[in-house]
Design a protein around this motif. Structure first.
Motif, short mmCIF file in Angstrom:
data_model
loop_
_atom_site.label_atom_id
_atom_site.label_comp_id
_atom_site.label_asym_id
_atom_site.label_seq_id
_atom_site.Cartn_x
_atom_site.Cartn_y
_atom_site.Cartn_z
N MET A 156 28.93 56.43 -161.54
CA MET A 156 28.92 55.36 -162.54
C MET A 156 29.61 55.82 -163.83
SD MET A 156 25.76 53.47 -164.43
CE MET A 156 25.82 54.68 -165.76
N TYR A 157 29.30 57.03 -164.26
CA TYR A 157 29.91 57.55 -165.48
C TYR A 157 31.41 57.81 -165.26
CZ TYR A 157 25.04 58.24 -166.78
OH TYR A 157 23.71 58.04 -167.06
N ARG A 158 31.77 58.27 -164.08
CA ARG A 158 33.19 58.50 -163.80
C ARG A 158 33.97 57.19 -163.78
NH1 ARG A 158 33.60 63.82 -162.36
NH2 ARG A 158 31.91 64.75 -161.13
N ALA A 159 33.35 56.12 -163.27
CA ALA A 159 34.03 54.82 -163.24
C ALA A 159 34.26 54.31 -164.66
CB ALA A 159 33.20 53.82 -162.44
N ILE A 160 33.26 54.50 -165.54
CA ILE A 160 33.43 54.14 -166.95
C ILE A 160 34.53 55.00 -167.58
CG2 ILE A 160 32.32 54.21 -169.23
CD1 ILE A 160 31.28 51.93 -167.59
N GLN A 161 34.44 56.29 -167.36
CA GLN A 161 35.43 57.23 -167.92
C GLN A 161 36.85 56.85 -167.49
OE1 GLN A 161 35.63 60.96 -165.83
NE2 GLN A 161 35.93 62.14 -167.72
N ASP A 162 37.01 56.42 -166.26
CA ASP A 162 38.33 56.09 -165.73
C ASP A 162 39.00 54.96 -166.50
OD1 ASP A 162 40.40 56.07 -163.48
OD2 ASP A 162 39.62 54.03 -163.38
N GLN A 163 38.20 54.03 -167.05
CA GLN A 163 38.78 52.84 -167.66
C GLN A 163 38.95 52.93 -169.17
OE1 GLN A 163 37.39 49.02 -166.16
NE2 GLN A 163 36.24 50.10 -164.58
N LEU A 164 38.42 53.98 -169.75
CA LEU A 164 38.54 54.10 -171.20
C LEU A 164 39.93 54.60 -171.58
CD1 LEU A 164 35.05 55.69 -171.95
CD2 LEU A 164 35.77 53.32 -172.37
N VAL A 165 40.45 54.11 -172.71
CA VAL A 165 41.79 54.49 -173.14
C VAL A 165 41.76 55.75 -173.97
CG1 VAL A 165 42.64 52.13 -173.09
CG2 VAL A 165 41.61 53.01 -175.18
N TRP A 219 21.27 59.74 -160.97
CA TRP A 219 22.12 58.58 -160.74
C TRP A 219 21.96 57.58 -161.89
CZ3 TRP A 219 24.93 57.33 -156.08
CH2 TRP A 219 24.90 58.36 -155.13
N GLY A 220 23.04 56.90 -162.22
CA GLY A 220 22.99 55.89 -163.27
C GLY A 220 22.75 54.50 -162.72
N GLY A 221 22.07 53.65 -163.52
CA GLY A 221 21.79 52.28 -163.11
C GLY A 221 21.91 51.34 -164.28
N GLN A 222 21.18 50.21 -164.21
CA GLN A 222 21.32 49.17 -165.24
C GLN A 222 20.86 49.63 -166.62
OE1 GLN A 222 20.45 45.04 -164.70
NE2 GLN A 222 20.61 45.17 -162.48
N LEU A 223 19.79 50.46 -166.68
CA LEU A 223 19.34 50.93 -167.98
C LEU A 223 20.44 51.73 -168.67
CD1 LEU A 223 15.65 52.09 -167.34
CD2 LEU A 223 16.44 49.99 -168.44
N GLU A 224 21.08 52.61 -167.91
CA GLU A 224 22.14 53.43 -168.47
C GLU A 224 23.36 52.58 -168.84
OE1 GLU A 224 19.43 55.97 -166.16
OE2 GLU A 224 20.46 54.09 -165.74
N LEU A 225 23.66 51.57 -168.03
CA LEU A 225 24.78 50.69 -168.37
C LEU A 225 24.50 49.93 -169.66
CD1 LEU A 225 25.81 49.21 -164.88
CD2 LEU A 225 27.15 50.75 -166.34
N ARG A 226 23.26 49.49 -169.83
CA ARG A 226 22.89 48.79 -171.06
C ARG A 226 23.10 49.71 -172.27
NH1 ARG A 226 22.65 44.24 -173.57
NH2 ARG A 226 21.80 43.29 -171.69
N ALA A 227 22.68 50.97 -172.13
CA ALA A 227 22.86 51.91 -173.24
C ALA A 227 24.34 52.15 -173.51
CB ALA A 227 22.16 53.23 -172.92
N LEU A 228 25.15 52.24 -172.45
CA LEU A 228 26.57 52.52 -172.62
C LEU A 228 27.31 51.36 -173.30
CD1 LEU A 228 27.42 54.37 -169.29
CD2 LEU A 228 27.84 55.22 -171.61
N THR A 229 26.87 50.13 -173.06
CA THR A 229 27.54 49.01 -173.75
C THR A 229 27.37 49.15 -175.26
OG1 THR A 229 25.57 47.58 -173.64
CG2 THR A 229 27.15 47.45 -171.82
N HIS A 230 26.19 49.62 -175.69
CA HIS A 230 25.96 49.82 -177.13
C HIS A 230 26.71 51.05 -177.64
CE1 HIS A 230 23.12 46.59 -177.13
NE2 HIS A 230 22.28 47.20 -176.31
N VAL A 231 26.71 52.10 -176.88
CA VAL A 231 27.41 53.32 -177.29
C VAL A 231 28.90 53.04 -177.44
CG1 VAL A 231 28.10 55.63 -176.55
CG2 VAL A 231 25.72 54.90 -176.29
#
Length: 291
Positions: A156-165, A219-231
């Motif tokens: 999940m974190y790698r997928a986020i990392q992949d899309q950041l500029v 493993w990451g899930g919805q709680l972590e995704l919610r935190a990442l949207t704010h971060v």
């Protein structure tokens, strides 16, 4: 000229050796044909029966010719009896009926488990193929395609990392995620529930969980995704094959990061992949200040 008894003994020893060699040959033939190939297994059984019948007939003919040559030699009976004993002594010990039944049951159980495992593999392959086809159709309508992310606990974190500029490590994303959740415990604790019992966890349990987010391969899930949207101050949308698109962080107005959530992608279980435009390009906006 060799006496009849010696010649008879030599012939019986040769017959014994030829039988053992044939059994070795048959075992090799069986090992070369997969159990799943029913046609070849059927032909194999026919070939084995033919070879055994041919050898039996050959030995019987040789014995009959020998007896025709020496019809009145009574000493041969004892030699034949001794050879028969030798054959028996070279065989494995006889199993009791109960042991044979147990072995047959064990063989049937192994075969049943192999059939079940094969069906499960076929079903998983079918589910995986159907899921990928549905995801491809959803992404294709948006001029996107799936981008594979390594299968591990960080997907999940790698997928986020992949899309950041901007450049950021997985460890950094985990650190900011866990810290944000600890600082905003009241926003997350009501949703922190044991999935098996449905019971809420304590604050101490939640704090330990956040530490694991930072320090372990949790493993990451919805709680972590919610935190990442704010971060990241960026919405995140999650595309699934058989569910509506889940959008987290709608209060932010940047272009969302898009993840694909797969149920059947790998043997380890669920998995997150990234996406990319059909024509290569970056996804995401300007780098936010990570707090």
């Amino acid at each position: 000229m060799e006496d009849p008894q010696s010649e008879h003994q030599r012939m019986l020893r040769r017959h014994h050796r030829e039988k053992k060699e044939l059994q070795t040959q048959i075992q090799a033939m069986k090992s070369s044909v997969p159990k799943s190939d029913k046609e070849k297994r059927k032909q194999l059984l026919l070939d084995v029966a033919r070879l055994e019948a041919e050898m039996k007939q050959k030995h019987q003919q040789e014995m009959e010719k020998f007896q025709e040559r020496f019809p009145n030699n009574s000493s041969l009976d004892s030699v034949t009896e001794d050879m028969a004993k030798m054959n028996l002594e070279n065989q494995p010990p006889r199993l009791s009926k109960a042991q044979r039944r147990r072995e047959r049951r064990a063989v049937r159980e192994r075969e049943r488990q192999e059939r079940v495992a094969e069906v499960e593999r076929e079903l998983l392959a079918t589910f995986r193929r159907e899921e990928e086809e549905k995801i491809a159709a959803i992404l294709g309508a948006r001029n996107l395609e799936m981008k594979a992310i390594p299968v591990d606990c960080h997907c999940m974190y790698r997928a986020i990392q992949d899309q950041l500029v901007f450049s950021v490590t997985v460890e950094n994303l985990r650190c900011h995620t866990g810290n944000y959740m600890q600082k905003h415990i009241n926003d997350f604790l009501p949703f922190f529930i044991d999935p098996e019992t449905g019971n809420a966890y304590s604050r101490d349990d939640f704090m330990r969980y956040c530490d694991d987010v930072v320090r372990s391969e949790l493993w990451g899930g919805q709680l972590e995704l919610r935190a990442l949207t704010h971060v990241l101050q960026t919405p995140i949308e999650v595309i699934q094959a058989d569910a509506p698109v889940l959008v987290i962080g709608e209060e932010y107005f940047k272009k969302p990061l898009t993840l694909v959530y797969l149920h059947y992608a790998c043997d380890l279980g669920e998995h997150y992949n990234s996406v990319k435009p059909l024509e290569a390009g970056a996804i995401g906006g300007a780098a936010p200040l990570l707090s």
